[in-house]
Design an enzyme around this catalytic site. Sequence first.
Site, PDB file in Angstrom:
ATOM      1  N   GLY A 340       0.842  -1.194   0.000  1.00 51.79           N
ATOM      2  CA  GLY A 340       0.000   0.000   0.000  1.00 51.79           C
ATOM      3  C   GLY A 340       0.874   1.240   0.000  1.00 51.79           C
ATOM      4  O   GLY A 340       0.636   2.195  -0.715  1.00 51.79           O
ATOM      5  N   ALA A 341       1.921   1.191   0.826  1.00 52.06           N
ATOM      6  CA  ALA A 341       2.836   2.311   0.940  1.00 52.06           C
ATOM      7  C   ALA A 341       4.048   1.859   1.732  1.00 52.06           C
ATOM      8  O   ALA A 341       4.035   0.789   2.325  1.00 52.06           O
ATOM      9  CB  ALA A 341       2.166   3.488   1.663  1.00 52.06           C
ATOM     10  N   GLU A 343       7.267   3.352   4.365  1.00 54.44           N
ATOM     11  CA  GLU A 343       7.618   4.476   5.237  1.00 54.44           C
ATOM     12  C   GLU A 343       9.047   4.967   5.129  1.00 54.44           C
ATOM     13  O   GLU A 343       9.523   5.617   6.060  1.00 54.44           O
ATOM     14  CB  GLU A 343       7.355   4.057   6.681  1.00 54.44           C
ATOM     15  CG  GLU A 343       8.319   2.982   7.234  1.00 54.44           C
ATOM     16  CD  GLU A 343       7.812   1.551   7.110  1.00 54.44           C
ATOM     17  OE1 GLU A 343       6.930   1.322   6.259  1.00 54.44           O
ATOM     18  OE2 GLU A 343       8.292   0.677   7.848  1.00 54.44           O
ATOM     19  N   ASN A 344       9.772   4.680   4.045  1.00 57.52           N
ATOM     20  CA  ASN A 344      11.172   5.113   3.920  1.00 57.52           C
ATOM     21  C   ASN A 344      11.387   6.459   4.594  1.00 57.52           C
ATOM     22  O   ASN A 344      10.639   7.402   4.347  1.00 57.52           O
ATOM     23  CB  ASN A 344      11.556   5.258   2.448  1.00 57.52           C
ATOM     24  CG  ASN A 344      11.099   4.087   1.632  1.00 57.52           C
ATOM     25  OD1 ASN A 344      11.412   2.957   1.939  1.00 57.52           O
ATOM     26  ND2 ASN A 344      10.302   4.361   0.595  1.00 57.52           N
ATOM     27  N   HIS A 376      -0.375   6.342   8.965  1.00 61.61           N
ATOM     28  CA  HIS A 376       0.387   5.128   9.278  1.00 61.61           C
ATOM     29  C   HIS A 376       1.868   5.324   8.928  1.00 61.61           C
ATOM     30  O   HIS A 376       2.754   5.081   9.752  1.00 61.61           O
ATOM     31  CB  HIS A 376      -0.201   3.963   8.473  1.00 61.61           C
ATOM     32  CG  HIS A 376       0.466   2.640   8.670  1.00 61.61           C
ATOM     33  ND1 HIS A 376      -0.076   1.644   9.448  1.00 61.61           N
ATOM     34  CD2 HIS A 376       1.626   2.151   8.193  1.00 61.61           C
ATOM     35  CE1 HIS A 376       0.736   0.587   9.432  1.00 61.61           C
ATOM     36  NE2 HIS A 376       1.771   0.868   8.674  1.00 61.61           N
ATOM     37  N   GLU A 377       2.134   5.812   7.727  1.00 56.88           N
ATOM     38  CA  GLU A 377       3.535   5.972   7.309  1.00 56.88           C
ATOM     39  C   GLU A 377       4.230   7.058   8.126  1.00 56.88           C
ATOM     40  O   GLU A 377       5.413   6.941   8.437  1.00 56.88           O
ATOM     41  CB  GLU A 377       3.623   6.283   5.812  1.00 56.88           C
ATOM     42  CG  GLU A 377       2.950   5.264   4.881  1.00 56.88           C
ATOM     43  CD  GLU A 377       3.269   3.806   5.190  1.00 56.88           C
ATOM     44  OE1 GLU A 377       4.374   3.532   5.697  1.00 56.88           O
ATOM     45  OE2 GLU A 377       2.392   2.941   4.954  1.00 56.88           O
ATOM     46  N   HIS A 380       5.315   5.780  11.416  1.00 57.66           N
ATOM     47  CA  HIS A 380       6.551   5.000  11.280  1.00 57.66           C
ATOM     48  C   HIS A 380       7.804   5.878  11.361  1.00 57.66           C
ATOM     49  O   HIS A 380       8.882   5.367  11.658  1.00 57.66           O
ATOM     50  CB  HIS A 380       6.577   4.319   9.909  1.00 57.66           C
ATOM     51  CG  HIS A 380       5.959   2.952   9.880  1.00 57.66           C
ATOM     52  ND1 HIS A 380       6.257   1.983  10.802  1.00 57.66           N
ATOM     53  CD2 HIS A 380       5.096   2.393   9.003  1.00 57.66           C
ATOM     54  CE1 HIS A 380       5.587   0.871  10.487  1.00 57.66           C
ATOM     55  NE2 HIS A 380       4.869   1.093   9.406  1.00 57.66           N
ATOM     56  N   GLU A 399       4.981  -2.205  13.043  1.00 57.75           N
ATOM     57  CA  GLU A 399       3.689  -2.194  12.344  1.00 57.75           C
ATOM     58  C   GLU A 399       2.491  -2.084  13.285  1.00 57.75           C
ATOM     59  O   GLU A 399       1.486  -1.464  12.957  1.00 57.75           O
ATOM     60  CB  GLU A 399       3.560  -3.433  11.455  1.00 57.75           C
ATOM     61  CG  GLU A 399       4.601  -3.506  10.342  1.00 57.75           C
ATOM     62  CD  GLU A 399       4.552  -2.324   9.381  1.00 57.75           C
ATOM     63  OE1 GLU A 399       3.613  -1.517   9.443  1.00 57.75           O
ATOM     64  OE2 GLU A 399       5.479  -2.218   8.561  1.00 57.75           O
TER      65      GLU A 399
END
Length: 942
Positions: A340-341, A343-344, A376-377, A380, A399
Amino acid sequence: MAKGVYISKALAIATVVLTLSALGGIIVMVTLYQMEIARKPPRPRPSPVPTTPIPTGLPPTLRLPDNLIPESYEVNLQLYLYTKLPNATEQEYMFEGNSTVRFKCVKDTRTIILHALDLSIEQVTVTHARTRENIAVERYTLHNDSHFFEILLKKQLVGNGDYYELFTNFTGELLDDLTGLYTSQYTEKVNGEEEKRFLVASQLQATDARKVFPCFDEPAMKAEFKITIIHRRGTIALSNGRKDNSQFFGDEWIATTFAPTPNMSTYLLAFTVNEFDYKSEQHDGKEISIWARPEAVTAGHANYAKSITGKILSFYETKFNLKYPLNKLDQIALPDFSAGAMENWGLTMYRESALLYEEGVSSSSDKEWVAIVIAHELAHQWFGNLVTMNWWNNLWLSEGFATYISYLGVDDIEPTWNIRDMFVLKEIQPVMELDSLNASHPLSLKESEIETTFDILGLFDSITYSKGAAVLRMLSAYMGEEKFFEGLKSYLMKFQYKTADTADLWKCMKEFTHEEIESIMTAWVEQEGYPVLNINTTTGEIAQEQFLLKRAGDAGLEWQVPIIYMKSGSDLKKDVLKEKGPVRKPIYTVNDDGWLLVNINCSGYYRVNYDEQNWNRLIKQLESAHDAIPLINRGQLIDDAFNLARAKYINVTLALSTTKYLINETEYIPWESALKNLGYFILMFDRSEVYGPMQKYLRKQVDPLYKYFQEYTDNATVPTKLSDQYNQINAISVACSNGVTECTDMATKLFNEWKNGTNRIPPNLKSTIYCNAIAAGDEDDWDFAWKQYENATIATEQDVLRYALSCTKIIWLLNRYLEYTLDPNKIRKMDAVSTINYIARNVAGQALAWDFIRAQWSYISQLYGGGMTSVGSLIDDVTERFSTDFELQQLMQFRSEFDEDGLGPTTRALDQAIERTEANIKWVKENKQTVLNWFREQAQVH
Ligand SMILES: *[C@@H]1O[C@H](CO)[C@@H](O)[C@H](O)[C@H]1NC(C)=O
Ligand SMILES: *[C@@H]1O[C@H](CO)[C@@H](O)[C@H](O)[C@H]1NC(C)=O
Ligand SMILES: *[C@@H]1O[C@H](CO)[C@@H](O)[C@H](O)[C@H]1NC(C)=O
Ligand SMILES: *[C@@H]1O[C@H](CO)[C@@H](O)[C@H](O)[C@H]1NC(C)=O
Ligand SMILES: *[C@@H]1O[C@H](CO)[C@@H](O)[C@H](O)[C@H]1NC(C)=O
């Protein structure tokens, strides 16, 4: 990784997919994790090497030895890809680069072991950092099975803490495989012509940094990274750090250098070269940018993401008492992205549908998804990036937190959504279903149990995400949110730029409460599954046991269960059940007309079963004045009851009785809970005589709800509350699909208006209204929708139509539609499987789809040769309704044909389908008459 939707269908026996409102409100995101896993066979362990005083050769496990500790890297990457192809130029799918890693030697060794994969390494040099002495290399080997890059030196390095530098240069390929550095294509309109564009993106979690440059590719091997990307003129390069410097490099190239990263894990690195456009704003002196295809940016699709990112960051900064650690944040929407994505750190990457939103076209659930994924990202950036798990076995620390915290983030920026209530529907209920199977796994496994890439990727499932989040939510409710956050602040502060494990978290939590957090939490984290509490409200007896759908012998597991309860609507009280029981606790008794309700707001991760009297008193309360029972618990009572019935704790009629009060219910959570659970009944019975009375019952129950929303529906206006918007979709789906004529008339009317030129169907309702109009319509309607599908320019509209086309009841149209899935000019390859699944979900299309996939098997399996899991999901979905001996025989027959052909993943899917069909047959046998009688009785009551 990356938030994806890991609908772990493979595990779910008799999963409930709601035919009523198939697409209604829920975004069915197809995940590629499973595919990913299927493509990578488990890596064999390297054969152990006897230990020698000074180790050489490969380590005995797949883990890096602890003799060398990286400190920093300097990485130069030259990406040859053209983003647009000049005349007659051939595309160049390759990169080359070099890397210098500086590391400390803390134990004597003659070999340097790090990771590399699919790179061709051309030069290797080792230098003593201070003396600049060159340490001669005897040989180096890239081990493709273990991913180890082994360098044998002519002399031994002494473990005295001296620093060394390892230089390598290498070339690699750019594939379109969505891992490591990869390429992807999209089209852009230029003067009315579609032109091809190319880009490079990256996805390094969990173990693909080693495909970009040789590195110590484990999360605890944190280091600082200085990145330079050399890319074609006219293109843009992004990485984790802020662009420091950009200069021409030869005639054709630009060298862009990025600010050094903080101490971080390799899996969080990111690289992209593209021709995108962006929108940006300042946040606390730092630039936040949203990048996307220029057309999408121009059309304003990045605006919503831009408007919420800074706000969510500010919320987290306050909540965590730590500033966002980097000096810029880029978020980019990619046309092809596996999860989905991702988080870099400083460069988060998304699927387009998780970052871009089009006002007036995308639906409310699209918008909610964008907000949730961004939150969410961003969570992170602290949980996972700043503080990282020691090893992947503790992935839940990353997560689980990101999932839980994202609800708080979205709640802060969109307070009217009441998103925190949705947690129960979106996380707890689905994961509890999975976690009640014998095939579940604990949240945190032993470090030694997770070694291969295959093991690691297997952890990216809903246990890690949703159960992780549910357990944190439970702890927060138990400690109180304020103290919980004090604990989190301490955890982030203490372990920032480092790694931590689960015990570290509990230690930080303990500072802020007098309780023994660790002893309470351990079982929730280390044991699989969850308990059901059995309570006798006459005697106050309470006991726990593991809740399993297929009850085997009691494995003797027990938990310390935090309990919040209420009696007959009075104040909330707290307790902890510390033993397995049964124990008598007078606090759980109620007198004759009172009721006991345990697990208020579902803050605990468990189910509750009562004696029948208490169940009946709760049901009576629901029917007389349901507001006395908190909203979330109204959903919980339904979900618990249906699951308890499946596991044979209570009679199925008791579960069905929890839905009787819905005739007076307008809230989304209880309705959605009921519809999800009734979905299974529909699948099992929609081809039998149970279906008539069942439809009659549903019609009666939904009628008031339909009327409740009618004004909105008729005027094409949108209810204010988000949950009302979702429940309006439920009302229409249930009403139309169960034959409320007002509803079908409405759908047909709106659809006909569209045929005559004006489409005033609100985005939220498109899916269900198109579907029901086509279900009630004729060939002409179908052909009109097909034209619209062919002409749609927006992916969301296309998807909605592609689903709606599967709703027709006309057999030959369904058959023709199935044929279309064989023609990539009609249905894109990536959509073929889901289209067949849609058709199979339609009761009129079920048998057709099953015949079709068997007849076309060789074509279908060849089409998806690479991603056999999607073929697995095809079998899984198409056979979902199977519940007769005849169907079982057909399945076995099909399966036996495969034994001869030996198609691995397909046989696994078929085996699961057979097991599920057997379970269905048994369930139907046991319950059909009772269910039929119950629905008949209900139809008679007025
Ligand atoms: C580019 O392609 C067009 C059409 O194929 C051709 O007419 C033109 O001569 C080409 N230009 C160059 C510089 O090759
Ligand atoms: C590493 O790569 C960069 C960019 O291609 C180049 O300028 C540099 O000379 C290379 N370093 C070495 C030691 O080869
Ligand atoms: C690596 O370095 C060697 C020696 O400088 C050079 O001959 C070779 O072309 C380089 N390879 C790459 C991929 O840069
Ligand atoms: C609850 O306890 C009473 C009194 O001992 C007993 O009669 C009854 O069967 C129990 N109910 C359940 C469901 O165990
Ligand atoms: C469930 O209850 C119904 C009637 O209320 C009864 O006919 C049926 O036998 C019960 N089922 C079981 C498994 O006890």
